[in-house]
Design a protein around this motif. Structure first.
Motif, PDB file in Angstrom:
ATOM      1  N   SER A 197       0.191  -8.014  -3.965  1.00 12.61           N
ATOM      2  CA  SER A 197       0.473  -7.273  -5.188  1.00 12.61           C
ATOM      3  C   SER A 197       1.864  -7.625  -5.702  1.00 12.61           C
ATOM      4  O   SER A 197       2.654  -8.294  -5.021  1.00 12.61           O
ATOM      5  CB  SER A 197       0.395  -5.768  -4.925  1.00 12.61           C
ATOM      6  N   THR A 198       2.186  -7.162  -6.909  1.00 13.58           N
ATOM      7  CA  THR A 198       3.528  -7.405  -7.452  1.00 13.58           C
ATOM      8  C   THR A 198       4.589  -6.707  -6.611  1.00 13.58           C
ATOM      9  O   THR A 198       5.748  -7.125  -6.613  1.00 13.58           O
ATOM     10  CB  THR A 198       3.634  -6.888  -8.896  1.00 13.58           C
ATOM     11  N   SER A 199       4.213  -5.654  -5.880  1.00  9.68           N
ATOM     12  CA  SER A 199       5.162  -4.960  -5.012  1.00  9.68           C
ATOM     13  C   SER A 199       5.345  -5.671  -3.680  1.00  9.68           C
ATOM     14  O   SER A 199       6.137  -5.235  -2.847  1.00  9.68           O
ATOM     15  CB  SER A 199       4.695  -3.519  -4.762  1.00  9.68           C
ATOM     16  N   GLY A 200       4.604  -6.756  -3.477  1.00  5.17           N
ATOM     17  CA  GLY A 200       4.719  -7.524  -2.236  1.00  5.17           C
ATOM     18  C   GLY A 200       3.831  -7.031  -1.112  1.00  5.17           C
ATOM     19  O   GLY A 200       3.868  -7.578  -0.010  1.00  5.17           O
ATOM     20  N   GLU A 201       3.037  -5.995  -1.373  1.00 10.51           N
ATOM     21  CA  GLU A 201       2.141  -5.500  -0.333  1.00 10.51           C
ATOM     22  C   GLU A 201       0.940  -6.426  -0.182  1.00 10.51           C
ATOM     23  O   GLU A 201       0.475  -7.035  -1.136  1.00 10.51           O
ATOM     24  CB  GLU A 201       1.663  -4.083  -0.668  1.00 10.51           C
ATOM     25  N   ARG A 202       0.446  -6.501   1.040  1.00 15.96           N
ATOM     26  CA  ARG A 202      -0.720  -7.332   1.311  1.00 15.96           C
ATOM     27  C   ARG A 202      -1.989  -6.592   0.908  1.00 15.96           C
ATOM     28  O   ARG A 202      -2.250  -5.473   1.355  1.00 15.96           O
ATOM     29  CB  ARG A 202      -0.776  -7.715   2.793  1.00 15.96           C
ATOM     30  N   LEU A 203      -2.771  -7.220   0.054  1.00 17.85           N
ATOM     31  CA  LEU A 203      -4.068  -6.722  -0.352  1.00 17.85           C
ATOM     32  C   LEU A 203      -5.140  -7.603   0.271  1.00 17.85           C
ATOM     33  O   LEU A 203      -4.838  -8.620   0.887  1.00 17.85           O
ATOM     34  CB  LEU A 203      -4.202  -6.742  -1.880  1.00 17.85           C
ATOM     35  N   GLY A 204      -6.381  -7.220   0.078  1.00 15.37           N
ATOM     36  CA  GLY A 204      -7.460  -8.029   0.627  1.00 15.37           C
ATOM     37  C   GLY A 204      -8.577  -8.243  -0.377  1.00 15.37           C
ATOM     38  O   GLY A 204      -8.970  -7.313  -1.088  1.00 15.37           O
ATOM     39  N   GLU A 205      -9.043  -9.476  -0.467  1.00 18.15           N
ATOM     40  CA  GLU A 205     -10.290  -9.741  -1.195  1.00 18.15           C
ATOM     41  C   GLU A 205     -11.421  -9.576  -0.192  1.00 18.15           C
ATOM     42  O   GLU A 205     -11.490 -10.302   0.810  1.00 18.15           O
ATOM     43  CB  GLU A 205     -10.296 -11.150  -1.769  1.00 18.15           C
ATOM     44  N   LEU A 206     -12.278  -8.607  -0.437  1.00 21.20           N
ATOM     45  CA  LEU A 206     -13.368  -8.300   0.484  1.00 21.20           C
ATOM     46  C   LEU A 206     -14.629  -9.014   0.032  1.00 21.20           C
ATOM     47  O   LEU A 206     -15.128  -8.771  -1.069  1.00 21.20           O
ATOM     48  CB  LEU A 206     -13.594  -6.786   0.526  1.00 21.20           C
TER      49      LEU A 206
END
Length: 377
Positions: A197-206
């Motif tokens: 994300s723009t906040s640098g958090e790790r997201l996931g494509e499921l």
């Protein structure tokens, strides 16, 4: 109108202030300084303190160890969390647990709710669809095969996907209905790909490829996804409000001390007018937030479904938080971009909140559809 919060709601907000008092925003990992994800996981120490303060079970009934409070109480806590950029899946896990409680089967409730309320099980929701712009429920198909459900499709930008024990995935059936599938992390046929994300958090494509789930793990009650989506959007508005309030306060403190020509720049009319405009934005964000939260909590009917009030709140939240952080950057000058100062972190988080669950334009379109479907009498 009575805008007074109940004693229980105020107590939840006070408890949250106490827990978040120890969080330093300038110590939150910065996306400007960290390539890729800012951290491997959420703030587990803070998560444990939230559990100890019974703030993870606000919406749960007493039989699951909860306080039995409502959406307004949750939004008050989320508002406090955003002021310090709390890196915890508070919104997603609380909303998902509330949806399971309201619409899920007894087995799912027994398995998940008490543990979620204690912080031992983390839940999240895949709510952004394949691209972040299309309806989330249209990105995954669900079909019954005997006693099981089979899921295929892709959901993008799933928050805390690598940390959550269970992800709630909306999916559409061949008959046009929407179900909610409870997909455990690492489930066969479910794969994650890293996103940020723009906040640098790790997201996931499921990615779901013939993922099979037992019937007990699928909520097929009508309205479950729509209710959960409205709750998530309203919680996002609460986060935007809390963040915006903290940023405007930071701006007031800075402009009150920064001098030019021998005077604090806060005394200059051009500066004061811009700050006043942003204050008006925040008050509009606040009024529309509590209207949406009240509609969800009370179930009181209105001229439009509750989704209309949620759309209005999200329009104000998305546009308002963007304007607040942009004005703050402008009034801080070069100091606002200093990575040793927390404002750039708030700016990055604000952009993420602006686009989460759809930007203002998407909710304006949804509101227009609702107005067309429910013309004034």
């Amino acid at each position: 109108m009575d805008f007074t919060f109940t004693e229980e709601q105020q107590a939840a907000a006070e408890a949250a202030k106490g827990v978040f008092a120890g969080v330093a925003p300038d110590a939150v990992p910065s996306p400007a300084l960290t390539p890729g994800a800012v951290a491997e996981t959420y703030d587990r120490a803070l998560w444990a303190r939230l559990a100890d303060a019974d703030l993870l079970s606000l919406l749960l009934d007493a039989r699951y160890g909860g306080a039995g409070l409502d959406t307004i109480a949750l939004c008050l806590v989320l508002r406090e969390s955003a002021q310090v950029l709390a890196r915890v899946p508070l919104l997603e896990s609380s909303a998902a647990a509330a949806a399971v409680q309201a619409y899920g089967g007894e087995e799912a409730k027994a398995d998940l709710l008490a543990r979620a309320g204690r912080g031992e099980t983390v839940l999240t929701v895949a709510a952004h669809g394949r691209t972040g712009h299309d309806p989330a429920e249209q990105s995954v198909t669900a079909r019954q095969d005997g006693a099981t459900w089979v899921l295929d499709g892709v959901q993008t930008a799933v928050p805390w996907a690598y940390d959550a024990d269970v992800t709630l995935v909306p999916a559409h059936t061949g008959t046009g209905r929407t179900v909610l599938a409870l997909v455990p992390r690492g489930h066969e046929g479910a794969h994650l790909a890293e996103q940020f994300s723009t906040s640098g958090e790790r997201l996931g494509e499921l990615r779901l490829a013939s993922a099979r789930l037992a019937a007990r793990d699928v909520i097929d009650t009508d309205g479950a996804w729509e209710w959960l989506r409205d709750l998530l959007a309203t919680g996002t508005c609460a986060l935007a409000l809390g963040l915006g309030e903290r940023v405007l306060r930071m701006t007031g403190e800075y402009t009150g001390k920064r001098e030019q020509f021998g005077f604090p720049i806060a005394t200059f009319q051009a500066v004061a007018v811009q700050a006043a405009d942003r204050y008006i934005d925040l008050r509009a964000m606040e009024a529309t937030l509590w209207q949406a939260a009240w509609r969800i909590a009370s179930g009181v009917p209105g001229p439009l479904p509750a989704a209309g009030d949620v759309a209005v709140a999200k329009i104000w939240a998305a546009e308002g938080v963007r304007r607040v952080v942009q004005t703050a950057q402008h009034l801080h000058g070069g100091f606002g971009a200093d990575v040793d100062y927390p404002l750039h972190r708030y700016h990055a988080w604000a952009k993420h909140l602006e686009l989460s669950l759809g930007p203002a334009a998407a909710h304006e379109e949804a509101l227009g559809d609702l107005l067309a479907a429910h013309p004034p009498a």
